[in-house]
Design an enzyme around this catalytic site. Structure first.
Site, PDB file in Angstrom:
ATOM      1  N   GLU A  94       0.808  -1.221   0.000  1.00  0.00           N
ATOM      2  CA  GLU A  94       0.000   0.000   0.000  1.00  0.00           C
ATOM      3  C   GLU A  94       0.843   1.273   0.000  1.00  0.00           C
ATOM      4  O   GLU A  94       0.318   2.367  -0.249  1.00  0.00           O
ATOM      5  CB  GLU A  94      -0.933   0.009   1.214  1.00  0.00           C
ATOM      6  CG  GLU A  94      -2.066  -0.989   1.147  1.00  0.00           C
ATOM      7  CD  GLU A  94      -3.072  -0.668   0.046  1.00  0.00           C
ATOM      8  OE1 GLU A  94      -3.140   0.499  -0.388  1.00  0.00           O
ATOM      9  OE2 GLU A  94      -3.770  -1.592  -0.401  1.00  0.00           O
ATOM     10  N   GLU A 125       7.276 -22.146   7.917  1.00  0.00           N
ATOM     11  CA  GLU A 125       7.770 -21.250   8.967  1.00  0.00           C
ATOM     12  C   GLU A 125       8.692 -21.927   9.967  1.00  0.00           C
ATOM     13  O   GLU A 125       9.227 -21.271  10.860  1.00  0.00           O
ATOM     14  CB  GLU A 125       6.579 -20.676   9.735  1.00  0.00           C
ATOM     15  CG  GLU A 125       5.808 -21.730  10.519  1.00  0.00           C
ATOM     16  CD  GLU A 125       4.575 -21.164  11.202  1.00  0.00           C
ATOM     17  OE1 GLU A 125       4.497 -21.299  12.439  1.00  0.00           O
ATOM     18  OE2 GLU A 125       3.711 -20.605  10.513  1.00  0.00           O
TER      19      GLU A 125
END
Length: 311
Positions: A94, A125
């Protein structure tokens, strides 16, 4: 392949985490009405901004570090897994349309790569070395900032990345988590720890923890961009006019700040290639395009001193 932790020790570690506790206020939701379920969630969500507010001094430290890095042409890398990783990707993506930054300036790294943004990559992960490898792949240097994001504070991919950034690269490190500071195993330059308490659904850290992380990331990049002159008053003035909505927002911003009408704002923006900052200086300082650009260059892009001629 790196050895995975012993399952019994991992069980003991997880069961003691603040993010893995049962919330006493939501144990009845499996028998509750829809409205009561929503009420419970909403009540718990109200705790999030309070927890974030307690961390404002630490968030301010993080912002100063990021601003210093940006001023030296450094970058900010968010590193996370699952929801935390996606939030980093969202905040990074953004920044270009909102603040006109280069897409390289703020980047999100997620365990499992791009595919993990859309679909969970289980196990991605669990290996610390993969976090370090991800930083190497992006060419992270001592001029950059690495911000780990992990609700539990222990996600191996994230911890591995932050430790590599600190020890091998020597760049500033931040860590955003929702466990108490004293329970954090990694030692970043700044830890931001809004403790939001157990989730409505036990262990579902996409809920309050994710909301807290989103608020913190919003604060870090927004405050940093304000400090870098990307905002005039409270308006986006470095936005990239990459969509019809943003084209119209640019025109409206010029209208609101200067008081000119739609056609005049559009005409000035056309003369300066759609650059809102330049248009504002042209109108408010009553100068031509080249002079407006020169003033903005002299003030490092800050609109207010450029208008006032305070170079």
């Amino acid at each position: 392949m790196p050895r995975m932790p012993d399952s019994s020790s991992l069980f003991d570690e997880l069961q003691d985490l603040a993010t893995e506790q049962q919330n006493p206020h939501s144990t009845h939701i499996d028998t509750a009405s829809v409205e009561e379920i929503l009420r419970v969630i909403n009540t718990e969500d109200h705790k999030v901004p309070i927890a974030v507010r307690r961390e404002l001094p630490h968030i301010a430290e993080a912002v100063e570090i990021v601003v210093e890095a940006f001023e030296a042409d450094g970058r900010l890398f968010y590193v996370g897994a699952g929801t935390s990783g996606r939030l980093g990707v969202v905040d990074a993506s953004e920044c270009p349309p909102t603040f006109g930054t280069d897409p390289e300036r703020v980047q999100g790294i997620i365990a499992g790569g791009r595919e993990a943004v859309f679909r969970s990559q289980e196990g991605a992960e669990d290996v610390p070395e993969r976090g370090a490898q991800a930083l190497k792949g992006q060419g992270v240097t001592e001029n950059d900032v690495v911000c780990g994001i992990a609700s539990s504070g222990r996600t191996p991919f994230v911890v591995g990345a932050v430790e590599h950034a600190r020890d091998a690269i020597g760049c500033p490190t931040l860590f955003v988590t929702t466990i108490p500071r004293e329970e954090l195993d990694v030692d970043p330059d700044v830890a931001i720890c809004p403790v939001v308490g157990p989730e409505v659904i036990m262990g579902s850290t996409r809920m309050k923890s994710g909301t807290a992380q989103k608020l913190v990331l919003n604060m870090i990049t927004t405050a940093a961009m304000v400090r870098l002159g990307k905002v005039y008053e409270n308006m986006m003035v470095d936005l990239r006019r990459t969509s019809e909505k943003l084209v119209e927002r640019g025109i409206r911003t010029v209208m609101m700040v200067t008081g000119v009408d739609y056609d005049a704002a559009d005409a000035v923006l056309t003369r300066c290639d759609g650059h809102v900052k330049t248009a504002l200086v042209m109108i408010l300082a009553d100068v031509e395009v080249d002079e407006a650009r020169r003033r903005l260059d002299a003030t490092d892009g800050f609109v207010r001193p450029a208008i006032e001629g305070d170079e």
